[in-house]
Design an enzyme around this catalytic site. Structure first.
Site, PDB file in Angstrom:
ATOM      1  N   LYS A 141     -13.970  -5.151   3.291  1.00  0.00           N
ATOM      2  CA  LYS A 141     -14.654  -4.091   3.043  1.00  0.00           C
ATOM      3  C   LYS A 141     -16.333  -4.491   3.673  1.00  0.00           C
ATOM      4  O   LYS A 141     -17.280  -3.684   3.827  1.00  0.00           O
ATOM      5  CB  LYS A 141     -14.843  -3.382   1.961  1.00  0.00           C
ATOM      6  CG  LYS A 141     -13.398  -2.651   1.519  1.00  0.00           C
ATOM      7  CD  LYS A 141     -13.670  -2.081   0.209  1.00  0.00           C
ATOM      8  CE  LYS A 141     -12.347  -1.438  -0.145  1.00  0.00           C
ATOM      9  NZ  LYS A 141     -12.329  -0.825  -1.472  1.00  0.00           N
ATOM     10  N   GLY A 201      -6.380   3.801 -11.558  1.00  0.00           N
ATOM     11  CA  GLY A 201      -7.042   4.294 -10.315  1.00  0.00           C
ATOM     12  C   GLY A 201      -6.218   5.132  -9.459  1.00  0.00           C
ATOM     13  O   GLY A 201      -6.630   5.329  -8.216  1.00  0.00           O
ATOM     14  N   GLY A 261     -17.246  -7.305  -6.210  1.00  0.00           N
ATOM     15  CA  GLY A 261     -16.964  -7.277  -4.858  1.00  0.00           C
ATOM     16  C   GLY A 261     -17.310  -5.840  -4.280  1.00  0.00           C
ATOM     17  O   GLY A 261     -18.310  -5.071  -4.833  1.00  0.00           O
ATOM     18  N   GLY A 262     -16.552  -5.509  -3.175  1.00  0.00           N
ATOM     19  CA  GLY A 262     -16.956  -4.186  -2.517  1.00  0.00           C
ATOM     20  C   GLY A 262     -16.697  -3.036  -3.340  1.00  0.00           C
ATOM     21  O   GLY A 262     -17.411  -1.891  -3.534  1.00  0.00           O
ATOM     22  N   ALA A 263     -15.602  -2.896  -4.191  1.00  0.00           N
ATOM     23  CA  ALA A 263     -15.426  -1.885  -5.013  1.00  0.00           C
ATOM     24  C   ALA A 263     -16.312  -1.752  -5.989  1.00  0.00           C
ATOM     25  O   ALA A 263     -16.549  -0.736  -6.595  1.00  0.00           O
ATOM     26  CB  ALA A 263     -13.916  -1.916  -5.547  1.00  0.00           C
ATOM     27  N   SER A 280       0.762  -1.060   0.144  1.00  0.00           N
ATOM     28  CA  SER A 280      -0.133  -0.089  -0.147  1.00  0.00           C
ATOM     29  C   SER A 280       0.890   1.321  -0.112  1.00  0.00           C
ATOM     30  O   SER A 280       1.881   1.271   0.677  1.00  0.00           O
ATOM     31  CB  SER A 280      -0.922   0.141   1.045  1.00  0.00           C
ATOM     32  OG  SER A 280      -1.728   1.227   1.243  1.00  0.00           O
ATOM     33  N   ASP A 314     -14.915   5.525  -1.211  1.00  0.00           N
ATOM     34  CA  ASP A 314     -14.853   5.129  -2.603  1.00  0.00           C
ATOM     35  C   ASP A 314     -15.399   5.518  -3.612  1.00  0.00           C
ATOM     36  O   ASP A 314     -15.290   5.969  -4.599  1.00  0.00           O
ATOM     37  CB  ASP A 314     -14.733   3.521  -2.501  1.00  0.00           C
ATOM     38  CG  ASP A 314     -13.392   2.861  -1.898  1.00  0.00           C
ATOM     39  OD1 ASP A 314     -12.493   3.374  -2.032  1.00  0.00           O
ATOM     40  OD2 ASP A 314     -13.804   1.571  -1.347  1.00  0.00           O
ATOM     41  N   GLY A 359     -16.668  -6.966 -12.243  1.00  0.00           N
ATOM     42  CA  GLY A 359     -16.370  -7.178 -10.768  1.00  0.00           C
ATOM     43  C   GLY A 359     -17.681  -7.124 -10.097  1.00  0.00           C
ATOM     44  O   GLY A 359     -18.636  -6.576 -10.473  1.00  0.00           O
ATOM     45  N   SER A 390      -0.743   4.188   0.786  1.00  0.00           N
ATOM     46  CA  SER A 390      -1.596   5.010   1.698  1.00  0.00           C
ATOM     47  C   SER A 390      -0.787   5.511   2.532  1.00  0.00           C
ATOM     48  O   SER A 390      -1.066   6.953   3.091  1.00  0.00           O
ATOM     49  CB  SER A 390      -2.749   4.337   2.012  1.00  0.00           C
ATOM     50  OG  SER A 390      -3.528   3.972   1.081  1.00  0.00           O
ATOM     51  N   ASN A 402     -14.962   1.290   3.632  1.00  0.00           N
ATOM     52  CA  ASN A 402     -13.688   1.505   3.201  1.00  0.00           C
ATOM     53  C   ASN A 402     -12.996   2.568   4.388  1.00  0.00           C
ATOM     54  O   ASN A 402     -11.966   2.518   4.482  1.00  0.00           O
ATOM     55  CB  ASN A 402     -13.153   1.780   1.953  1.00  0.00           C
ATOM     56  CG  ASN A 402     -13.504   3.460   1.646  1.00  0.00           C
ATOM     57  OD1 ASN A 402     -14.445   4.097   2.129  1.00  0.00           O
ATOM     58  ND2 ASN A 402     -12.390   4.129   1.217  1.00  0.00           N
TER      59      ASN A 402
END
Length: 285
Positions: free
Chosen positions: A73, A249, A136-138, A22, A109, A134, A24, A94
């Site tokens: 998430k 992204g 999922g959570g995203a 990451s 997000d 996709g 972040s 998130n």
């Protein structure tokens, strides 16, 4: 919102599995410095079985909260005291915000993606559909943006059709959303394609979408790949080869981080601070 004491030691975390990759921590270190706050941000690998204990630890004094990434998430929801309206609708969190021993779940997000799409030249007045790759959570955040903010017909494509169908069913109250195999999607009407899957994250030659479907997109279509490392996934390369606009992204990563930091501290740090920190840390443009 209470503004933190600039002399108090503050802590925030990323919980993910894996977490070592990451970027972040670089962004939030720069944000703490810009805001003049004494804070740290640490990326921690948290296994699914250890998530309840890790979340409970966020209730300690001086802890602002945490970001969540794969695979936490959705599974974190029952561990929190309350959810923002967006997090409740999306069904994914998130960002956890700690205030007075209580933990609130939010989803930055979705607004982060919307801001990144606009930065990438999204035409809000457009009428074309959105295709989400996709489930999922995203992908749930992307569906929220497509249906709630953009109000466009939306298609969900996933290698497991049942998961795509479940996502579409969850969001059917927000607008026109359908799940389908890629071969059944009307690509000629799609104006935005969002890769919300992990395809390309660990293997730059992996793609979530066969090039034959890219070839059917209209000339003005926008491809947004939530993967930011590598900067140019196979999806982006093949989109560019066909003259389509395609972005990674990185912008979404910076925008969602800015919104999370604001939720924790009450301080609105410019998104450029986050982008500059990413690039200083070696993030590809």
């Amino acid at each position: 919102m209470t503004v933190p004491d600039p002399d108090q030691a503050l802590r925030a975390y990323l919980y993910a599995d894996p977490a070592a990759h990451s970027l972040s921590p670089h962004m939030h270190a720069a944000a703490f410095a810009h805001a003049g706050l004494n804070g740290t941000y640490e990326a921690r690998r948290v296994l699914p079985a250890d998530l309840p204990q890790a979340v409970q630890a966020l209730r300690s004094a001086g802890t602002l909260g945490a970001n969540l990434s794969l695979p936490h998430k959705e599974t974190v929801l029952p561990l929190l005291d309350d959810l923002s309206s967006a997090a409740r609708l999306i069904g994914a969190v998130n960002t956890i915000v700690h205030r007075g021993g209580q933990l609130s779940g939010d989803n930055t997000d979705a607004p982060g993606l919307l801001a990144a799409l606009r930065d990438a030249g999204l035409d809000d007045a457009g009428r074309g559909s959105v295709v989400i790759l996709g489930a999922g959570g995203a992908a749930r955040a992307a569906a929220f943006v497509a249906l709630s903010d953009l109000a466009r017909p939306t298609w969900v494509v996933n290698r497991t059709l049942g998961r795509a169908q479940a996502l579409a069913a969850d969001f059917s109250g927000l607008g026109n959303v359908q799940a389908a195999p890629a071969i059944d999607v009307p690509w000629e009407a799609a104006q935005v394609v969002i890769n919300a899957s992990s395809a390309g994250l660990n293997d730059p030659d992996q793609t979530p979408l066969d090039a034959t479907f890219l070839a059917r997109l209209p000339a003005g279509a926008l491809i947004y790949d939530m993967v930011y490392k590598p900067a140019e996934t196979r999806l982006i390369r093949e989109a560019h080869a066909r003259g389509l606009r395609a972005h990674n992204g990185l912008g979404m990563l910076a925008h969602q981080a800015r919104l999370a930091f604001q939720a924790w501290t009450g301080t609105d740090v410019p998104v450029q601070v986050f982008l500059d920190a990413l690039r200083a840390a070696g993030a590809p443009r």
